[in-house]
Motif scaffolding. Structure first.
Motif: not given
Length: 198
Positions: A68, A70-74, A139, A163-164, A167, A171
């Motif tokens: 994920s 940081a904003d929840g997008l996979k 993204r 955010n990626d 994330g 991770y």
């Protein structure tokens, strides 16, 4: 027409109508010309041209991972885990690779584009030196649908890709085989001007 774990590109149907010439690669062996026949059998055109000392058999097969932002997008990525990490269970330094583009997708093998072909080699080199390497398909890249490609606020209108970046770090920090205090990154080259601190 092809199957398995290979990556094939630039197909050309030959004049005999029975064969397709193409380029192919996989996790272990870089790009090489090959022939594919109508029954689906593929063979390299000049296997003897492969460098005898190329360490293809020793390269790491990257694992597909989903994590994920940081904003929840996979997000999807390729994880290179050195064998010594898997065997010893020890914590290792890690590196995150952020490709350029952003309209790109990194693959589980030698890429069809020259720069990313070389980037894959560097990821393999870092893994061979004991680093856990995460290659991130962030993204606005290709291969995951239009909503992912046209992610809200990507690029200069909002930089939601950050955010990626966050994330990916979170991770890696969560993995038992990574030292959370030793995570770095590398990215597609860009011009940087350095100046002394004021």
């Amino acid at each position: 027409m092809t199957s398995g774990q290979g990556i094939e590109w630039s197909p050309v149907v030959l004049s005999d109508g029975q064969h397709i010439a193409l380029l192919r690669s996989d996790a272990h062996w870089p790009a090489r010309p090959a022939l594919l026949d109508t029954s689906g059998v593929m063979h390299d055109l000049s296997p003897e041209a492969r460098a005898k000392d190329f360490p293809g058999a020793r390269l790491i097969e990257p694992q597909p991972v989903v994590f994920s932002a940081a904003d929840g997008l996979k997000l999807h990525g390729q994880l290179f885990v050195p064998p010594q990490v898997a065997d010893s269970g020890g914590r290792r330094p890690a590196v995150v690779f952020f490709h350029g583009g952003s309209r790109r997708q990194m693959l589980l093998g030698w890429h069809y584009m020259q720069y990313y072909h070389n980037s894959y080699a560097l990821n393999q080199y870092l893994a061979s030196r004991g680093y856990v390497v995460l290659s991130v398909n962030y993204r606005s890249g290709i291969g995951y649908g239009m909503e992912f490609r046209e992610a809200p606020n990507y690029g200069p209108t909002g930089a939601s890709e950050f955010n990626d970046v966050q994330g990916a770090g979170l991770y890696l920090r969560s993995r038992a085989d990574v030292d959370p205090a030793r995570i770095g990154l590398w990215a597609a080259p860009m011009e940087v001007t350095l100046r002394p601190w004021d």
